[in-house]
Motif scaffolding. Structure first.
Motif, mmCIF file in Angstrom:
data_model
loop_
_atom_site.group_PDB
_atom_site.id
_atom_site.type_symbol
_atom_site.label_atom_id
_atom_site.label_comp_id
_atom_site.label_asym_id
_atom_site.label_seq_id
_atom_site.Cartn_x
_atom_site.Cartn_y
_atom_site.Cartn_z
ATOM 1 N N ILE A 250 -16.117 28.067 -76.254
ATOM 2 C CA ILE A 250 -17.439 29.772 -76.081
ATOM 3 C C ILE A 250 -16.682 30.079 -77.645
ATOM 4 N N ASP A 251 -17.503 30.284 -78.839
ATOM 5 C CA ASP A 251 -16.959 31.030 -80.088
ATOM 6 C C ASP A 251 -16.135 32.202 -80.094
ATOM 7 N N GLU A 252 -16.037 32.772 -79.074
ATOM 8 C CA GLU A 252 -15.087 33.801 -79.655
ATOM 9 C C GLU A 252 -14.287 33.753 -78.332
ATOM 10 N N PHE A 253 -12.563 34.666 -78.609
ATOM 11 C CA PHE A 253 -11.503 33.637 -77.975
ATOM 12 C C PHE A 253 -11.628 35.517 -77.375
ATOM 13 N N GLY B 208 -15.752 20.572 -83.184
ATOM 14 C CA GLY B 208 -14.643 21.079 -82.471
ATOM 15 C C GLY B 208 -14.678 21.141 -80.682
ATOM 16 N N ASP B 209 -15.263 20.516 -80.535
ATOM 17 C CA ASP B 209 -15.706 20.882 -78.517
ATOM 18 C C ASP B 209 -15.154 19.389 -78.534
ATOM 19 N N VAL B 210 -14.626 18.850 -77.613
ATOM 20 C CA VAL B 210 -13.714 18.257 -76.257
ATOM 21 C C VAL B 210 -14.527 17.347 -75.205
ATOM 22 N N ARG C 49 -14.535 26.595 -86.063
ATOM 23 C CA ARG C 49 -14.128 25.041 -85.755
ATOM 24 C C ARG C 49 -14.241 24.130 -87.139
ATOM 25 N N GLU C 50 -14.990 24.860 -88.359
ATOM 26 C CA GLU C 50 -15.272 24.298 -89.166
ATOM 27 C C GLU C 50 -12.792 23.641 -89.538
ATOM 28 N N GLU C 51 -11.996 24.297 -89.051
ATOM 29 C CA GLU C 51 -10.360 24.601 -89.572
ATOM 30 C C GLU C 51 -10.120 23.625 -88.185
ATOM 31 N N VAL D 74 -5.569 16.979 -79.668
ATOM 32 C CA VAL D 74 -6.384 17.888 -78.747
ATOM 33 C C VAL D 74 -6.189 19.239 -79.118
ATOM 34 N N SER D 75 -4.798 19.318 -78.491
ATOM 35 C CA SER D 75 -4.583 20.906 -77.876
ATOM 36 C C SER D 75 -4.109 21.422 -79.536
ATOM 37 N N GLN D 76 -3.925 20.580 -80.249
ATOM 38 C CA GLN D 76 -3.390 20.852 -81.801
ATOM 39 C C GLN D 76 -4.576 21.440 -82.639
ATOM 40 N N CYS D 77 -5.177 19.948 -82.583
ATOM 41 C CA CYS D 77 -6.588 21.013 -83.276
ATOM 42 C C CYS D 77 -7.513 21.895 -83.244
ATOM 43 N N LEU D 78 -7.271 22.373 -81.181
ATOM 44 C CA LEU D 78 -7.603 23.434 -80.628
ATOM 45 C C LEU D 78 -6.746 24.678 -81.314
ATOM 46 N N PHE D 79 -6.311 24.891 -81.268
ATOM 47 C CA PHE D 79 -4.617 25.910 -81.863
ATOM 48 C C PHE D 79 -5.117 25.256 -83.882
ATOM 49 N N ALA D 80 -5.325 24.835 -84.206
ATOM 50 C CA ALA D 80 -5.489 25.029 -85.657
ATOM 51 C C ALA D 80 -6.810 26.390 -85.977
ATOM 52 N N GLY D 81 -7.668 26.214 -84.584
ATOM 53 C CA GLY D 81 -8.853 26.361 -84.805
ATOM 54 C C GLY D 81 -8.818 27.693 -84.525
ATOM 55 N N GLY D 82 -8.043 28.046 -84.295
ATOM 56 C CA GLY D 82 -7.833 29.611 -83.785
ATOM 57 C C GLY D 82 -7.565 30.119 -82.314
#
Length: 357
Positions: free
Chosen positions: A354-357, A292-294, A194-196, A223-231
């Motif tokens: 969710i915290d883990e993908f 990191g939520d949407v 989330r921090e990333e 937003v998609s780029q941010c989620l991708f940056a978060g893993g």
């Protein structure tokens, strides 16, 4: 010529001063000096919505600063058309805890010369949050799970470049029922960093990452780029109407899913249950969100979502502050009552990733 330029530029300065002062006061009556009646109405509606918000929340504005930048102009003897960028920085305070909100808006302004004086004649926002990514000549009978046609004709938008700045550890899942995978395949139990995601949102809120195309309506792409940056792992299906992915070019063809760049499609993708990959659960209150939520926005209340933001901070009482694009925004209060797109019918969807993908 210098005297003529000074005249119309001073009229722009006067207009910016009026808007900045009125915005800080938060009084709809203060906009009476805005010369364009249509734009005055937009500003008044926004101010009235913020007055309603003030009755519900406990924070208050304490300072406002607006910097104007002239992007371009076309000048004639008695008429000027100018594109103006307004960078607003506002300080808010709650329980003696201050924070800054920033926003970059663009307006097209028409000025005319009347006698020896210049005055603002018309003002139009160049970009707002209320328009989804355009889709031309679509066959509306072919609607998939994301609410978009299967084979639309889309505007030409280039995709990711080869030197994309993305997390090196990110993997891509091909999805059930697809043949093969892209890159390294899917790696189970990847944490959502989330921090990333927030760090990426903070770095690129007011300028595009040169590794990605900057869309005219860029909120969901951002937003998609941010989620991708978060893993968050891409779900590459090879079909634009399914999965969540952004692959690039192949033989001159653009390859990206609707869910990556279209607001309503990302909302549908986050709503759909799945066992792994990018997943989220809808929650009832913004207070249940984490960094990191949407948040998804349906301005008309008709089920079609037109804007997305990512949570990057919180007020002292636990309400989200969000970053966004199209109208570049940093740590903006989540309800968006200060948007020209907001209406009394606006509905929200709150997604906790969710915290883990």
């Amino acid at each position: 010529m210098p005297d003529r330029q000074l005249g119309w530029k001073q009229a722009l300065v006067d207009y910016v001063s009026v808007v900045n002062e009125a915005g800080l006061l938060g009084d709809a009556k203060a906009f009476r000096r805005v010369p364009d009646p249509y734009h005055r109405m937009r500003l008044v509606r926004r101010a009235e919505a913020l007055e309603e918000r003030a009755a519900l929340v406990r924070f208050k504005p304490i300072r406002s600063e607006m910097k104007a930048r002239l992007l371009r102009y076309e000048a004639k003897e008695t008429e000027v058309a100018a594109d103006l960028q307004l960078h607003t920085v506002r300080s808010y305070e709650q329980d003696r805890f201050p924070w800054l909100e920033e926003r970059v808006e663009k307006e097209r302004i028409r000025l005319i010369k009347s006698g020896t004086r210049w005055r603002v004649d018309g003002i139009e926002p160049i970009a707002t949050e209320q328009h989804p990514l355009p889709m031309a000549h679509a066959n509306r009978e072919l609607v998939d799970e994301y609410g978009w046609p299967s084979r639309p004709v889309l505007p030409s938008i280039p995709l990711i470049k080869t030197d994309a700045e993305v997390p090196a550890r990110s993997k891509v899942y091909a999805g059930p029922g697809t043949s093969g995978s892209w890159e390294d395949g899917y790696e189970r139990s990847m944490p959502y960093r989330r921090e990333e995601a927030v760090a990426y949102a903070e770095r690129w809120w007011d300028r595009p990452n040169p590794a990605f195309e900057n869309f005219d309506v860029n909120c969901t792409n951002y937003v998609s780029q941010c989620l991708f940056a978060g893993g968050a792992p891409m779900n590459y299906t090879g079909r634009r109407e399914t999965g969540w992915w952004y692959k690039g070019r192949s033989g001159g063809q653009e390859l990206w899913s609707f869910s990556w760049a279209v607001a309503n499609s990302l909302q549908h993708y986050l709503s759909a249950p799945r066992a792994f990959g990018l997943r989220a659960e809808a929650v009832d209150s913004p207070r249940q969100l984490q960094l990191g939520d949407v948040i998804c926005y349906d301005w008309d209340g008709n089920g079609g979502y037109q804007h997305n933001t990512i949570v990057t901070a919180f007020t002292p009482d636990g309400m989200p502050l969000v970053n966004a694009n199209t109208v570049s925004s940093r740590r903006r209060y989540w309800d968006y009552r200060d948007s020209y797109a907001w209406t009394e019918q606006t509905r929200y969807r709150f997604f906790h990733l969710i915290d883990e993908f």
